[in-house]
Design an enzyme around this catalytic site. Structure first.
Site, mmCIF file in Angstrom:
data_model
loop_
_atom_site.group_PDB
_atom_site.id
_atom_site.type_symbol
_atom_site.label_atom_id
_atom_site.label_comp_id
_atom_site.label_asym_id
_atom_site.label_seq_id
_atom_site.Cartn_x
_atom_site.Cartn_y
_atom_site.Cartn_z
ATOM 1 N N HIS A 219 17.604 -4.210 3.294
ATOM 2 C CA HIS A 219 16.707 -4.853 2.318
ATOM 3 C C HIS A 219 15.332 -4.242 2.522
ATOM 4 O O HIS A 219 14.693 -4.411 3.541
ATOM 5 C CB HIS A 219 16.662 -6.361 2.537
ATOM 6 C CG HIS A 219 15.979 -7.106 1.418
ATOM 7 N ND1 HIS A 219 14.767 -6.712 0.860
ATOM 8 C CD2 HIS A 219 16.346 -8.236 0.750
ATOM 9 C CE1 HIS A 219 14.428 -7.559 -0.093
ATOM 10 N NE2 HIS A 219 15.370 -8.497 -0.188
ATOM 11 N N GLU A 344 22.400 -10.796 -7.690
ATOM 12 C CA GLU A 344 20.982 -10.890 -8.092
ATOM 13 C C GLU A 344 20.493 -9.524 -8.576
ATOM 14 O O GLU A 344 19.422 -9.049 -8.207
ATOM 15 C CB GLU A 344 20.130 -11.370 -6.919
ATOM 16 C CG GLU A 344 20.570 -12.714 -6.364
ATOM 17 C CD GLU A 344 19.759 -13.181 -5.173
ATOM 18 O OE1 GLU A 344 19.496 -14.400 -5.064
ATOM 19 O OE2 GLU A 344 19.381 -12.331 -4.350
ATOM 20 N N CYS A 440 12.485 -17.591 -0.637
ATOM 21 C CA CYS A 440 11.650 -16.389 -0.761
ATOM 22 C C CYS A 440 10.634 -16.505 -1.891
ATOM 23 O O CYS A 440 9.519 -15.983 -1.787
ATOM 24 C CB CYS A 440 12.531 -15.163 -0.964
ATOM 25 S SG CYS A 440 13.723 -15.321 -2.314
ATOM 26 N N CYS A 441 10.982 -17.196 -2.972
ATOM 27 C CA CYS A 441 10.136 -17.167 -4.170
ATOM 28 C C CYS A 441 8.822 -17.951 -4.038
ATOM 29 O O CYS A 441 7.763 -17.407 -4.371
ATOM 30 C CB CYS A 441 10.925 -17.651 -5.378
ATOM 31 S SG CYS A 441 12.326 -16.572 -5.803
#
Length: 686
Positions: A219, A344, A440-441
């Site tokens: 990532h 995603e 995370c958002c």
């Protein structure tokens, strides 16, 4: 690539945001999101998924303390690396790692947002809380510099053995971004030194030299974080490591195959094996945005950083190809990217469904990162137009107007019944959530909004670039001469902008002012601006790549009055976007609009816009937040009489009957703030 043309973001300590719109968003983050997130990091939010982030750091710190006390005699318990179910009683958690394996990054994004916030609003109490948190985090760091609680707690023998899945380098990237931000805000370097030590350890493990691992992040984010660490410290090895990660990615044999050979799927198409991680091809050979959308734009941001600092033309060309594919074939009108919840990820070209859209908030944020970095290399309004669109729509929709709840997924159409009953749409939520186990958002929104000025303005040696129009006071310097520049703006509700200069002595420099792509005509000091690159404006400027360049010797009190008229535009998608054929969307300036059940009633699918639609604008508010609504003369299709609804499901086609209605559109970012209800961006045309 001529490095003299490059620009850099202004230091946040040299900018004070005064903008009514963005200051409100920043205050929401400061007053609501940052304190709320701190409670979430410490598992103190009732009825919300626990984070375990700070708890894991504390457990790792205790393990380190025992090791120091007992030396060789200490033998930590090796916990299974697979996830274990939570006990029902949270008071009896074992001394092991809990939560998502990337949970460390929740702290890192929080401390980054704190740093940015402190530049705009000093807060001794918040700073003291942050200092205490940093002490806890740094106590978890191993003597060799490694700092990831998942492996410190679970099994240190497995460090860097699963780069594809286990996010160590991702957590390092966020830690570094947060450490630099906090140092730049406060001058305190404890976390920065910890990030440097971790970076040094990674540098000792990875690289082209014999004996080092030839891997790269599963990532991405370490690539741009290492560049930021290089720009802060001047240590060139950090730039070299970032470039190594970029250059090594996708080369054969695949590193992910080598580290875990037993998991390679036989018969799986080789070039698609690691498309999810953007590691299917070397980055310079990639032409299509594929895989996990957040990972992709984080990678592209790092590629642009490396291209800028190394003058790598081939790398910049790859960035341009990927940008064009993503924004012309795979981006929603809201600036959302990542069409499918499966992985995603990006779907195939022009596949942009509205009601199952994923469009993760973090993906739009990553798109903003990428756009700003492309602007640093080349001031081109196509990058800034997308950045603006993503900010006002795809990003802000992720946070409620009161800053207390959040969207992970940002659809362009929502039917609550389907969200609750259709498994294909379970990822779509009709109301924002308090928090997420994979959170995370919300912290990503916090760090972006708190640093918004670094996306609005960049500066080269002799030019100030204005990419976004927001009220601000800027402290600049050109040729050793100071220039205070005050900008006022009516965005996003009106296009009037003023620029006023305060100078101790006259100074020669250039103002580069973006001409928004949604604007059909603009004026400078009341006179029409030029639209052709070769034309001189009546304000003695030139236009290039969508920017108006005004170069002159400026004097104290010089002032510019700009007007970018905002008119309602009815937009349609490319005909290859199957889901939007026969549909239209409403936009005004940088804002995308939607219909909501609260204004228009149920069954929004029956509503339609005529080809020559008459619209009116209304100043209004939603929950006290000022907005401009758009009211259109539209139609609503009449449903069959009740007695016919009991008849056959299908019947011979007949002429549909419509009634004239007023259709109300609100800014997309403001939907789902008035309870659960239907929403629709693209509306049928009649």
């Amino acid at each position: 690539m001529n490095q003299k043309e490059y620009s850099s973001p202004l230091s946040l300590r040299k900018v004070q945001v005064t903008d009514e719109f963005w200051k409100n968003e920043m205050e929401l983050v400061r007053k609501e999101v940052i304190p709320y997130q701190w409670e979430a990091l410490n598992d103190r939010i009732p009825d919300a998924d626990p984070s375990f982030s700070m708890r894991n750091f504390k457990v790792a710190g205790r393990i380190n303390a025992k090791r120091r006390e007992e030396g060789e005699a200490y033998r930590p318990v090796k916990w299974p690396l697979e996830f274990q179910p939570l006990p029902e009683d949270m008071d009896h958690l074992e001394e092991r790692f809990y939560g998502c394996l990337f949970q460390d990054s929740d702290f890192s994004k929080w401390i980054e947002a704190v740093g940015y916030s402190l530049t705009q609003h000093p807060d001794p109490e918040l700073e003291a809380t942050a200092d205490g948190a940093i002490d806890i985090v740094c106590a978890a760091q191993l003597e060799n510099g490694y700092l990831d609680t998942y492996y410190i707690i679970s099994d240190q023998d497995k460090i860097f053995t699963n780069l594809r899945d286990n996010h160590e380098l991702y957590c390092f990237g966020h830690l570094t971004e947060g450490a630099v931000a906090y140092y730049q805000a406060t001058g305190k370097d404890k976390l920065l030194k910890a990030a440097e030590r971790y970076a040094d350890y990674i540098f000792s493990c990875f690289g082209p030299e014999e004996g080092k691992k030839k891997g790269y992040p599963g990532h991405e984010i370490a690539e741009m974080a290492l560049v930021r660490l290089y720009e802060q410290t001047g240590e060139k090895k950090y730039l070299e490591l970032s470039r190594f990660f970029v250059d090594q990615r996708g080369t054969r044999p695949y590193y992910f195959d080598l580290e875990q050979p037993d998991r390679v799927k036989k018969g799986h198409e080789e070039e698609q094996r690691y498309a999810y991680n953007q590691a299917h091809l070397p980055v310079r050979q990639q032409e299509e945005a594929v895989g996990h959308a957040v990972r992709a734009v984080y990678l592209y941001s790092g590629m642009a950083d490396v291209a800028r600092l190394t003058g790598d033309e081939s790398l910049f060309a790859a960035c341009e190809r990927l940008w064009e594919n993503m924004t012309r074939k795979k981006m929603y009108i809201t600036g959302g990217i990542g069409a499918t919840h499966i992985g995603e990820a990006f779907s195939f070209n022009y596949d942009l469904p509205n009601d199952t859209a994923y469009a993760e908030t973090c993906a739009s944020i990553g798109l903003v990162f990428f756009a700003r970095r492309m602007l640093q290399i080349k001031a081109d309004s196509r990058y800034a137009d997308v950045m603006e669109r993503a900010l006002y729509n795809g990003v802000l929709s992720g946070m409620a107007l009161d800053g207390k709840s959040f969207f992970y997924v940002n659809p362009l159409e929502s039917l609550p019944e389907a969200c609750h009953k259709d498994e294909r749409k379970f990822h779509v939520k009709p109301v924002r959530q308090k928090w997420f186990g994979c959170a995370c958002c919300p912290p990503n929104i916090a760090r972006l909004v708190s640093s918004i000025a670094s996306y609005a303005y960049t500066q080269s040696a002799d030019t100030l670039y204005v990419h976004l129009y927001m009220g601000s006071v800027l402290e600049c310097e050109f040729g050793g001469k100071k220039a205070d520049i005050r900008i006022t703006s009516g965005f996003p509700w009106n296009g009037k902008v003023s620029v006023e200069l305060k100078l101790e002595e006259k100074a020669e420099f250039t103002l580069a002012l973006r001409i928004p792509g949604w604007c059909e005509g603009y004026t400078v000091n009341g006179k029409p601006g030029a639209v052709e690159a070769s034309s001189a404006t009546e304000a003695d400027g030139t236009v290039k790549d969508g920017y108006l360049y005004l170069h002159r010797t400026w004097r104290d009190g010089d002032r510019l009055e700009l007007d970018f008229p905002m008119t309602v535009r009815i937009m349609e998608a490319d005909s290859r976007v199957r889901e939007d054929i026969g549909r239209a969307a409403v936009t005004r300036g940088p804002v995308v609009y939607c219909m909501e059940e609260a204004d228009n009633g149920k069954d929004l699918y029956l509503c339609a816009l005529p080809e020559d639609v008459a619209v009116a604008e209304e100043k209004s508010d939603i929950l006290g937040v000022p907005v401009v609504k758009v009211v259109a003369d539209g139609f609503r299709r009449k449903q069959e009489p009740e007695e016919e609804q009991q008849a056959e499901l299908y019947h011979v086609r007949r002429k549909a009957e419509y009634e004239a209605v007023k259709l109300t559109f609100i800014p997309y970012f403001a939907w789902a703030n008035r309870g659960e209800g239907e929403m629709q961006v693209f509306v049928r045309e009649k």
